[in-house]
Enzyme design. Sequence first.
Site, PDB file in Angstrom:
ATOM      1  N   HIS A  88       0.811  -1.233   0.000  1.00  0.00           N
ATOM      2  CA  HIS A  88       0.000   0.000   0.000  1.00  0.00           C
ATOM      3  C   HIS A  88       0.842   1.281   0.000  1.00  0.00           C
ATOM      4  CE1 HIS A  88       0.311   0.366   4.375  1.00  0.00           C
ATOM      5  NE2 HIS A  88      -0.607  -0.518   4.639  1.00  0.00           N
ATOM      6  N   GLU A 146      -6.322  -5.556  10.108  1.00  0.00           N
ATOM      7  CA  GLU A 146      -5.877  -5.198   8.751  1.00  0.00           C
ATOM      8  C   GLU A 146      -5.722  -6.469   7.908  1.00  0.00           C
ATOM      9  OE1 GLU A 146      -2.566  -2.424   8.407  1.00  0.00           O
ATOM     10  OE2 GLU A 146      -3.169  -1.953   6.343  1.00  0.00           O
ATOM     11  N   ASP A 161      -3.806  -7.795   5.781  1.00  0.00           N
ATOM     12  CA  ASP A 161      -2.620  -8.649   5.617  1.00  0.00           C
ATOM     13  C   ASP A 161      -2.562  -9.717   6.715  1.00  0.00           C
ATOM     14  OD1 ASP A 161      -2.258  -6.288   7.135  1.00  0.00           O
ATOM     15  OD2 ASP A 161      -0.086  -6.407   7.019  1.00  0.00           O
ATOM     16  N   HIS A 201      -1.443  -1.074  15.170  1.00  0.00           N
ATOM     17  CA  HIS A 201      -1.380  -0.020  14.196  1.00  0.00           C
ATOM     18  C   HIS A 201      -2.733   0.589  13.892  1.00  0.00           C
ATOM     19  CE1 HIS A 201      -1.261   0.115   9.505  1.00  0.00           C
ATOM     20  NE2 HIS A 201      -0.913   1.299   9.924  1.00  0.00           N
ATOM     21  N   ASP A 225       1.661  -5.888  14.493  1.00  0.00           N
ATOM     22  CA  ASP A 225       2.547  -5.101  13.616  1.00  0.00           C
ATOM     23  C   ASP A 225       3.791  -4.573  14.341  1.00  0.00           C
ATOM     24  OD1 ASP A 225       1.245  -5.224  11.169  1.00  0.00           O
ATOM     25  OD2 ASP A 225      -0.024  -3.496  11.585  1.00  0.00           O
TER      26      ASP A 225
END
Length: 398
Positions: free
Chosen positions: A24, A80, A82, A145, A164
């Site tokens: 991203h 998120e 991922d 995050h 993260d």
Amino acid sequence: MKPVEISKGVYSVGAIDWNIRDFHGYSTERGTSYNSFLIVDEKTVLIDTVKKGFEDQLIDNISQVIDPKKIDIMISNHTEMDHSGGLPRVMHAIGEQKPLYCSKMGFKNLSQHFRQQWNYHGVENGEELNIGSRNLTFLETRMLHWPDSMFTYCKEDGILFSSDAFGQHYAGFEMFDDAVGHTIMAHAKKYFANILMLYASKILKLVEQVQASQLQIKTICPDHGIIWRKDPGKIIDAYVKWSRQIPEKKAIVVYDTMWHSTEKMANAIAEGIYLEGVAVKPIHIRSSHRSEIMTEVQDACAIVVGSPTLNNGMFPTVADTLTYMKGLKPQNKIGAAFGSFGWSGESVKLVQAELEAMKFQIIEPGARIQYVPDDAGLASCVAFGKQIGQAVNSRNDE
Ligand code: FEO
């Protein structure tokens, strides 16, 4: 990649993404990994999944340790995609109604994202879950995050599953800090600068809380990159340092140029900074990815930005860089603007306004030169660079 046993009964079972080069908008020249962790105890637990498209690697790795149907509990530390993209496949493989633990905000976010009636357990900060011989503790880490982020800590093994935080975009067979060595710190720094810098004050508070709680952390398992087992204190100390954003005696001169006039100014300004004994690096924006520039911003004291004037505005690539930089909220910087122009010459004023918006200490007035700089113009740029270098030195003398 096969599953790797981190501690007795605790396995890394995630996936390596060797080929991703753009995460991203972040340049991932060394690829990345989507780490997932399996704990086999009286109850078997999976912590986090992988990005959509990498589920086969994950399921195959789990299957080499245990039948996925025997997983009793799914924990999602972060929404998120991922890390959650593999949830539909995983929930299908382990059983759709197996409990899915996440933060309260994680429950909200996962529900909205997937629109699935999974068996959610939204946990409180500090809540514990016994899985047999181990107790897992959930620690809310809002904005590290995303608002839903949390850590999962296993007291018996001294393992912090940190989502993260403490990660790096790095793909490699070397899965541990002692295998990869100090080179990993550059990747960790880039990750911090581009993903976490704007949450620096929260990170400092979090680290203080962790230190006050006296958690025994022997191993840190982030969701990207290598696992810190030899010296987890090294990455914790680095996070404290990076979060404090105390600049080094260093400047960067970031610029774009149309017909090399702004470039000539950049090099002359860099020379002036160097003459004051300050480390300096000219960076042509179209030769360096914005995430590389941000990594240099992380520890630089002076951010000097140059743009030619185009269509009464700043050059588009300079606007891109400044927008990205502003979003990450770098602190404690000196700023300066410069640029060449043909007739209207608005760019320097516009660049300076952006630097002011980031609360940088501005060196005024910015350097402007019409058309091509001559010897006198270049000498004035060297003098401007010296002024910037002196400001950096005065910061270091404080
Ligand atoms: Fe690696 Fe915020 O996801």
